[in-house]
Design an enzyme around this catalytic site. Structure first.
Site, mmCIF file in Angstrom:
data_model
loop_
_atom_site.group_PDB
_atom_site.id
_atom_site.type_symbol
_atom_site.label_atom_id
_atom_site.label_comp_id
_atom_site.label_asym_id
_atom_site.label_seq_id
_atom_site.Cartn_x
_atom_site.Cartn_y
_atom_site.Cartn_z
ATOM 1 N N LYS A 190 0.839 -1.200 0.000
ATOM 2 C CA LYS A 190 0.000 0.000 0.000
ATOM 3 C C LYS A 190 0.874 1.251 0.000
ATOM 4 C CE LYS A 190 -3.870 2.131 2.529
ATOM 5 N NZ LYS A 190 -4.835 1.950 3.633
ATOM 6 N N SER A 199 -9.419 2.343 2.553
ATOM 7 C CA SER A 199 -8.466 3.062 1.740
ATOM 8 C C SER A 199 -7.457 2.160 1.040
ATOM 9 C CB SER A 199 -7.711 4.063 2.633
ATOM 10 O OG SER A 199 -7.011 3.389 3.675
ATOM 11 N N SER A 204 -10.324 -0.129 6.553
ATOM 12 C CA SER A 204 -9.594 -0.042 5.290
ATOM 13 C C SER A 204 -8.900 -1.312 4.840
ATOM 14 C CB SER A 204 -8.556 1.084 5.369
ATOM 15 O OG SER A 204 -9.185 2.327 5.538
#
Length: 441
Positions: free
Chosen positions: A79, A149, A173
């Site tokens: 990420k 996210s 997330s």
């Protein structure tokens, strides 16, 4: 080799690369081809450089067989709020476009040391914070969100572009994208995996999350990151006959969409048919305050976390970040302290409640992945995830159910803090039962 290399799990890759049956370079080339085919649709990657990937793959191939690590050659997406020394970390923010701190986060250091192939940086919302989504689309229906996210991480694993990926979770997330993309994910106990070297939003909530397409792969990652229970669970597989599951709707159940309400009852029936005991668990009323307390913590920790970015480049911040940086909601220090103190009291309470069951079962999402609408590209509702995050409990998303539009919907298994291994053992027993819900990746 006739095997579709992109569909291999991490566990399968390791067997082939450590034995020499599969070259990491050949495996990497297959994944790069998959990305080149699919990224124009899915947009999972914020940064991906085939030259770096292939150079790393050749270095891994050159390692003698007896020195190959437990993740030898396995491709992992990272990420894009987690630092990587050979790739930029841009955090989906114009402030950090092409920014390249030349250091690895602690979690990336561990992966490299174990032989992983760091594949690229996956899309995130700005600072893993905002409601506005990145370009990423759901691989199973590009008109829908992949969640957030950790948008790119969930989508890349769900689309067979990599078998493993790292996310983070401050609200929902990690778990929400796993549900929307039809894959497994573990949000471990808070701080069980080091957060050194990632963009911090909330020191109380931020947690490194793990994505995979199999429970075995999550087990392998947990072993690497030393996620061991104080008392190891039995080695024999869990029998569902006589197992006891507590279904927890929580105070946000009114947000449940019809598809979730239907599969909730199906899940209970499937477990009962398998011989398990199932009961609905009503948490003490004080737990209803967790949504407000979680929000107050994020407001005040975001107030400090984003101050530097606001002072340096206020015009480049998403309005959602700015709201935190200026404490637009006027959350008080008294409210912040109340949230800290009251939640701290509830953590041993929920541990005790969870310990009475094989595990707790709770929704991962309100329903199917929402349709993307410009310009917000909303990544979905995290309401069902928030309380478990701020309570610091381990959570595993189990895919298996399918909504009316053919999209995956998962359910979450929750255990007491630092009981990841027990939860993984339970996941093995439950995954085939929940697979009756109709979803297949």
């Amino acid at each position: 080799m006739t095997l579709d290399l992109c569909r291999l799990t991490a566990t399968e890759v390791v067997k082939l690369t450590k034995s020499g049956e599969l070259k990491v370079e050949d495996y990497a080339k297959a994944l790069i081809a998959r990305v080149e085919e699919r990224d124009p649709v899915v947009h999972a990657w914020a940064y991906l450089n085939p030259s770096i990937i292939l150079e790393s793959a050749r270095r891994l191939d050159a390692i003698p067989a007896e020195k190959r690590g437990p993740l030898h050659g396995v491709a992992v997406g990272i990420k894009d709020v987690i630092y990587t020394k050979d790739m930029p970390t841009q955090q989906y923010s114009p402030i950090y476009k092409d920014d390249h701190p030349e250091l690895d986060a602690s979690v990336v250091l561990s992966l490299r040391a174990m032989g992983a192939l760091i594949f690229g940086k996956t899309h995130t919302t700005e600072f893993a914070t905002c409601q506005k989504g990145p370009p990423t689309c759901n691989p199973h229906d590009p008109t829908r969100t992949a969640g957030g996210s950790s948008s790119g991480s969930g989508a890349a694993v769900g689309d067979f572009q990599v078998p493993l990926a790292l996310g983070t979770q401050t609200g929902g997330s990690t778990i929400r994208p796993a549900s929307y993309n039809g894959v497994y994910a573990l949000k471990p106990t808070w701080n069980a995996i080091s957060r050194e070297g990632l963009k911090m939003y909330s020191i109380t909530c931020d947690t490194v999350g793990l994505y995979s397409r199999s429970i075995e792969d999550l087990e392998m990652l947990c072993e690497i990151f030393n996620l061991q229970d104080d008392v190891a669970p039995p080695t024999a597989p869990l029998s569902l006959s006589g197992a006891k599951f507590g279904f927890v709707k929580t105070h946000v159940w009114p947000k449940a969409e019809p598809a979730l309400i239907t599969l909730w009852e199906e899940a209970k029936n499937y477990l009962i048919e398998a011989g398990a005991d199932v009961e609905e668990v009503k948490l003490p009323e004080i737990f209803d305050n967790l949504g407000t307390w979680h929000r107050n913590i994020l407001h005040m920790e975001g107030y400090s976390s984003f101050l530097g970015d606001y002072l340096q480049s206020p015009q480049l911040l998403d309005p959602w970040v700015t709201k935190h940086a200026v404490n637009e909601g006027k959350t008080s220090r008294k409210e912040q302290l109340q949230a800290y103190d009251e939640i701290a009291k509830l953590r041993p309470v929920i541990d005790e409640i969870a310990s009475k069951y094989t595990c707790l079962v709770t929704p991962s999402v309100t329903g199917e992945a929402p349709v993307l609408e410009e310009p917000l590209r909303f990544t979905g509702d995290a309401s069902f995830n928030l309380m478990w995050t701020v309570l610091h409990l381990p959570v595993i998303n189990i895919p298996g159910f399918k909504g009316p539009n053919g999209m995956p919907i998962g359910l979450s298994l929750v255990g007491p803090r630092y009981h990841e291994q027990d939860l993984l053992r339970t996941s093995h027993a439950i995954k085939d039962v929940f697979a009756k819900g109709g979803w297949k990746l």
